[in-house]
Design a protein around this motif. Structure first.
Motif, PDB file in Angstrom:
ATOM      1  N   ILE A 154       0.858  -1.187   0.000  1.00  0.00           N
ATOM      2  CA  ILE A 154       0.000   0.000   0.000  1.00  0.00           C
ATOM      3  C   ILE A 154       0.893   1.235   0.000  1.00  0.00           C
ATOM      4  CG2 ILE A 154      -1.631   1.319   1.444  1.00  0.00           C
ATOM      5  CD1 ILE A 154      -2.625  -1.495   2.426  1.00  0.00           C
ATOM      6  N   ILE A 155       0.486   2.273  -0.699  1.00  0.00           N
ATOM      7  CA  ILE A 155       1.209   3.554  -0.675  1.00  0.00           C
ATOM      8  C   ILE A 155       0.524   4.483   0.321  1.00  0.00           C
ATOM      9  CG2 ILE A 155       1.790   5.642  -1.991  1.00  0.00           C
ATOM     10  CD1 ILE A 155       3.543   3.340  -2.717  1.00  0.00           C
ATOM     11  N   LEU A 156       1.332   5.133   1.154  1.00  0.00           N
ATOM     12  CA  LEU A 156       0.837   6.107   2.134  1.00  0.00           C
ATOM     13  C   LEU A 156       1.528   7.442   1.909  1.00  0.00           C
ATOM     14  CD1 LEU A 156      -0.662   6.863   4.820  1.00  0.00           C
ATOM     15  CD2 LEU A 156       1.366   6.012   6.017  1.00  0.00           C
ATOM     16  N   THR A 157       0.751   8.524   1.804  1.00  0.00           N
ATOM     17  CA  THR A 157       1.341   9.865   1.820  1.00  0.00           C
ATOM     18  C   THR A 157       0.522  10.754   2.747  1.00  0.00           C
ATOM     19  OG1 THR A 157       0.105  11.021   0.047  1.00  0.00           O
ATOM     20  CG2 THR A 157       1.885   9.554  -0.649  1.00  0.00           C
ATOM     21  N   LEU A 158       1.202  11.508   3.581  1.00  0.00           N
ATOM     22  CA  LEU A 158       0.551  12.436   4.509  1.00  0.00           C
ATOM     23  C   LEU A 158       1.373  13.717   4.581  1.00  0.00           C
ATOM     24  CD1 LEU A 158      -0.138   9.964   7.484  1.00  0.00           C
ATOM     25  CD2 LEU A 158      -1.851  10.841   5.882  1.00  0.00           C
ATOM     26  N   ILE A 178       8.165   9.849   2.991  1.00  0.00           N
ATOM     27  CA  ILE A 178       7.851  10.827   4.035  1.00  0.00           C
ATOM     28  C   ILE A 178       8.254  12.231   3.613  1.00  0.00           C
ATOM     29  CG2 ILE A 178       9.984  10.315   5.323  1.00  0.00           C
ATOM     30  CD1 ILE A 178       8.228  10.785   7.909  1.00  0.00           C
ATOM     31  N   HIS A 179       7.280  13.117   3.631  1.00  0.00           N
ATOM     32  CA  HIS A 179       7.474  14.525   3.289  1.00  0.00           C
ATOM     33  C   HIS A 179       8.389  15.163   4.340  1.00  0.00           C
ATOM     34  CE1 HIS A 179       6.331  18.749   2.628  1.00  0.00           C
ATOM     35  NE2 HIS A 179       5.840  18.377   1.466  1.00  0.00           N
ATOM     36  N   PRO A 180       9.289  16.074   3.941  1.00  0.00           N
ATOM     37  CA  PRO A 180      10.185  16.714   4.914  1.00  0.00           C
ATOM     38  C   PRO A 180       9.454  17.322   6.102  1.00  0.00           C
ATOM     39  CG  PRO A 180      10.852  17.298   2.687  1.00  0.00           C
ATOM     40  CD  PRO A 180       9.572  16.522   2.555  1.00  0.00           C
ATOM     41  N   LEU A 209       7.088   1.173   5.984  1.00  0.00           N
ATOM     42  CA  LEU A 209       8.483   1.346   5.595  1.00  0.00           C
ATOM     43  C   LEU A 209       8.679   2.791   5.126  1.00  0.00           C
ATOM     44  CD1 LEU A 209       8.739  -1.961   3.549  1.00  0.00           C
ATOM     45  CD2 LEU A 209       9.660  -1.566   5.838  1.00  0.00           C
ATOM     46  N   PHE A 210       9.522   3.545   5.804  1.00  0.00           N
ATOM     47  CA  PHE A 210       9.781   4.943   5.463  1.00  0.00           C
ATOM     48  C   PHE A 210      10.811   5.017   4.334  1.00  0.00           C
ATOM     49  CE2 PHE A 210       8.110   5.015   9.698  1.00  0.00           C
ATOM     50  CZ  PHE A 210       7.417   6.210   9.811  1.00  0.00           C
ATOM     51  N   VAL A 211      10.497   5.806   3.305  1.00  0.00           N
ATOM     52  CA  VAL A 211      11.447   6.040   2.215  1.00  0.00           C
ATOM     53  C   VAL A 211      11.510   7.537   1.937  1.00  0.00           C
ATOM     54  CG1 VAL A 211      11.039   3.776   1.179  1.00  0.00           C
ATOM     55  CG2 VAL A 211       9.688   5.743   0.391  1.00  0.00           C
ATOM     56  N   GLU A 212      12.511   7.951   1.198  1.00  0.00           N
ATOM     57  CA  GLU A 212      12.655   9.359   0.831  1.00  0.00           C
ATOM     58  C   GLU A 212      11.579   9.741  -0.189  1.00  0.00           C
ATOM     59  OE1 GLU A 212      14.906  11.754   1.958  1.00  0.00           O
ATOM     60  OE2 GLU A 212      15.172  10.208   3.490  1.00  0.00           O
ATOM     61  N   PRO A 213      11.262  11.034  -0.314  1.00  0.00           N
ATOM     62  CA  PRO A 213      10.344  11.468  -1.381  1.00  0.00           C
ATOM     63  C   PRO A 213      10.840  10.956  -2.732  1.00  0.00           C
ATOM     64  CG  PRO A 213      10.808  13.284   0.112  1.00  0.00           C
ATOM     65  CD  PRO A 213      11.737  12.167   0.511  1.00  0.00           C
ATOM     66  N   GLN A 214       9.913  10.511  -3.561  1.00  0.00           N
ATOM     67  CA  GLN A 214      10.259   9.879  -4.825  1.00  0.00           C
ATOM     68  C   GLN A 214      10.105  10.827  -6.011  1.00  0.00           C
ATOM     69  OE1 GLN A 214      11.338   6.364  -4.900  1.00  0.00           O
ATOM     70  NE2 GLN A 214      11.602   7.222  -2.846  1.00  0.00           N
ATOM     71  N   GLY A 215      10.916  10.599  -7.026  1.00  0.00           N
ATOM     72  CA  GLY A 215      10.725  11.287  -8.287  1.00  0.00           C
ATOM     73  C   GLY A 215       9.440  10.825  -8.945  1.00  0.00           C
ATOM     74  N   TYR A 216       9.007  11.543  -9.964  1.00  0.00           N
ATOM     75  CA  TYR A 216       7.718  11.264 -10.589  1.00  0.00           C
ATOM     76  C   TYR A 216       7.646   9.858 -11.170  1.00  0.00           C
ATOM     77  CZ  TYR A 216       3.622  11.684 -13.588  1.00  0.00           C
ATOM     78  OH  TYR A 216       2.402  11.487 -14.194  1.00  0.00           O
ATOM     79  N   LEU A 217       8.663   9.442 -11.900  1.00  0.00           N
ATOM     80  CA  LEU A 217       8.604   8.161 -12.606  1.00  0.00           C
ATOM     81  C   LEU A 217       8.589   6.985 -11.634  1.00  0.00           C
ATOM     82  CD1 LEU A 217      11.052   8.929 -15.562  1.00  0.00           C
ATOM     83  CD2 LEU A 217       8.554   9.083 -15.531  1.00  0.00           C
ATOM     84  N   ASN A 218       9.365   7.061 -10.572  1.00  0.00           N
ATOM     85  CA  ASN A 218       9.352   6.005  -9.557  1.00  0.00           C
ATOM     86  C   ASN A 218       8.037   6.000  -8.791  1.00  0.00           C
ATOM     87  OD1 ASN A 218      12.887   6.249  -8.627  1.00  0.00           O
ATOM     88  ND2 ASN A 218      11.897   5.068 -10.228  1.00  0.00           N
ATOM     89  N   PHE A 219       7.534   7.190  -8.457  1.00  0.00           N
ATOM     90  CA  PHE A 219       6.309   7.269  -7.659  1.00  0.00           C
ATOM     91  C   PHE A 219       5.109   6.747  -8.442  1.00  0.00           C
ATOM     92  CE2 PHE A 219       2.778   9.641  -5.555  1.00  0.00           C
ATOM     93  CZ  PHE A 219       2.871   9.002  -4.328  1.00  0.00           C
ATOM     94  N   MET A 220       5.027   7.098  -9.722  1.00  0.00           N
ATOM     95  CA  MET A 220       3.905   6.600 -10.533  1.00  0.00           C
ATOM     96  C   MET A 220       3.992   5.083 -10.716  1.00  0.00           C
ATOM     97  SD  MET A 220       1.603   8.752 -11.182  1.00  0.00           S
ATOM     98  CE  MET A 220       1.890   9.475  -9.580  1.00  0.00           C
ATOM     99  N   PHE A 221       5.189   4.540 -10.776  1.00  0.00           N
ATOM    100  CA  PHE A 221       5.347   3.084 -10.830  1.00  0.00           C
ATOM    101  C   PHE A 221       4.787   2.458  -9.550  1.00  0.00           C
ATOM    102  CE2 PHE A 221       7.458  -0.923 -10.095  1.00  0.00           C
ATOM    103  CZ  PHE A 221       7.538  -1.513 -11.348  1.00  0.00           C
ATOM    104  N   LEU A 222       5.128   3.061  -8.412  1.00  0.00           N
ATOM    105  CA  LEU A 222       4.636   2.549  -7.131  1.00  0.00           C
ATOM    106  C   LEU A 222       3.118   2.623  -7.051  1.00  0.00           C
ATOM    107  CD1 LEU A 222       7.298   4.110  -4.733  1.00  0.00           C
ATOM    108  CD2 LEU A 222       6.961   1.664  -5.167  1.00  0.00           C
ATOM    109  N   ILE A 223       2.537   3.733  -7.499  1.00  0.00           N
ATOM    110  CA  ILE A 223       1.078   3.883  -7.481  1.00  0.00           C
ATOM    111  C   ILE A 223       0.427   2.839  -8.389  1.00  0.00           C
ATOM    112  CG2 ILE A 223      -0.844   5.385  -8.144  1.00  0.00           C
ATOM    113  CD1 ILE A 223       0.387   6.410  -5.658  1.00  0.00           C
ATOM    114  N   LYS A 224       0.918   2.742  -9.614  1.00  0.00           N
ATOM    115  CA  LYS A 224       0.306   1.859 -10.618  1.00  0.00           C
ATOM    116  C   LYS A 224       0.305   0.399 -10.169  1.00  0.00           C
ATOM    117  CE  LYS A 224       0.419   0.780 -15.569  1.00  0.00           C
ATOM    118  NZ  LYS A 224       0.469  -0.690 -15.466  1.00  0.00           N
TER     119      LYS A 224
END
Length: 361
Positions: free
Chosen positions: A204-208, A240-242, A259-274
């Motif tokens: 699951i992807i989490l953003t807050l 996790i947002h700064p 699992l905490f990870v650094e903010p992602q670039g667009y291409l990696n983040f869209m891969f994770l969402i998809k």
């Protein structure tokens, strides 16, 4: 026609990329149109800013105002002061702003006071929540805009209710979805994909990042611990947002699945969402992308300015309590994803429509 395009924060970069491509296409066809790109510097973390320019092939900005952070008033004032100087030195026919961040409102005000026409892309959306800085930015920007480009018929209707001339309101679709379609064949797994043993549908992807969810440390920890227990054996990837990271500080969290990870670039983040099982977020924009990708989305807010993602999309409005999330997520696990569709004109051609309309003015 000379257009100054404003970008200030992550959602802006995603929205301006296809607009710039549409301008460049018209230039290649011999049309008299040019653009100047101004980056206000509102987001200055490389992972929140520079990466998006590189990945989305956005040209190097003609100016970076480098305003950085501060209170709402400090940041808005700094943008206005810096952009006024830039616009005096580089006059144009139109200033084009996107979305609802401080840069959008600040640059619209400067342009209007300098008798330059304002174009607002993603105009007319409303949450009705005046505690959100973004809602104030939307209302102020739309009150002085000349040409309005909307993502939905409901956004257009909002503007007409406020008395905007119908000839200046144009329902064109969603430029964020233009970017998504233009880059779907370029998305790629992040470096941690194999390390975390991620597979399609097993996380699951989490953003807050909104104040209502992250400003109070105890409630944020309660929310994270509740989500951690709720998902059972699913991993939760949390870029996790700064801002959120700073609030948590050195808190020792006992989390099994998040699992905490650094903010992602667009291409990696869209891969994770998809490739995710579901998304839990308090972002408005992500609910648009999940709707197009067919991914269940649970929005941790009490209101949304994107009702179409709920009415016909894959989004569920949860509120801010973990109890509501557990109930609605549990219902989804039991019943599965409800029938969903892609909203009208979210077809990847919104940016082309915008430039065609501006050239006809």
């Amino acid at each position: 026609m000379k257009i100054t395009i404003i970008a200030g924060a992550r959602p802006n970069f995603i929205k301006i990329a296809p607009i710039i491509k549409a301008v460049q296409k018209k230039q290649s066809e011999g049309k008299s149109i040019s653009f100047r790109l101004v980056h206000t510097g509102q987001h200055y973390d490389k992972n929140l800013s520079d990466t998006f320019f590189e990945e989305l092939n956005i040209p190097h900005p003609n100016a970076n105002l480098e305003v950085k952070s501060g209170s709402q008033a400090e940041q808005t004032a700094a943008i206005m002061i810096a952009f006024e100087k830039d616009l005096v030195q580089n006059p144009c026919d139109l200033v084009l702003v996107v979305g609802d961040v401080n840069s959008t409102m600040a640059c619209a005000i400067v342009a209007k006071k300098m008798n330059t026409k304002v174009v607002h892309v993603e105009a007319g959306i409303r949450s009705g929540d005046m505690t959100m800085p973004e809602e104030i930015n939307r209302i102020v920007t739309d009150s002085i805009t000349d040409y309005f480009f909307t993502t939905s018929t409901s956004a257009s209707e909002n503007l007409l209710k406020y008395g905007v001339e119908s000839s200046n309101v144009h329902f064109v679709g969603n430029v964020m979805i233009d970017t998504l379609y233009q880059n779907l064949d370029r998305i790629s797994a992040p470096s941690f994909w194999n390390n975390f043993n991620l597979e399609t549908g097993n996380y699951i992807i989490l953003t807050l990042h909104r104040p209502s969810n992250v400003d109070e440390e105890k409630s944020l920890i309660d929310l994270l611990e509740g989500i951690d227990k709720m998902v059972e054996n699913k991993k939760v990837i949390f870029p996790i947002h700064p801002r959120t990271k700073a609030i948590l500080g050195e808190t020792n969290l006992n989390l099994k699945n998040i699992l905490f990870v650094e903010p992602q670039g667009y291409l990696n983040f869209m891969f994770l969402i998809k490739n995710s099982f579901a998304v839990i977020t308090d972002s408005g924009g992500i609910s648009e992308e999940t709707t197009v990708l067919g991914i269940p989305c649970f929005t941790m807010r009490t209101t949304t300015e994107r009702p179409e993602t709920i009415e016909i999309g894959t989004n569920t409005l949860v509120g801010t309590s973990i109890e509501n999330l557990k109930e609605l997520f549990g219902a989804f696990l039991k019943s599965g994803l409800r029938k969903a569709e892609i909203p009208e004109l979210w077809d990847g051609k919104a940016s082309e429509r915008i430039i065609d309309i501006l050239l006809s003015k």
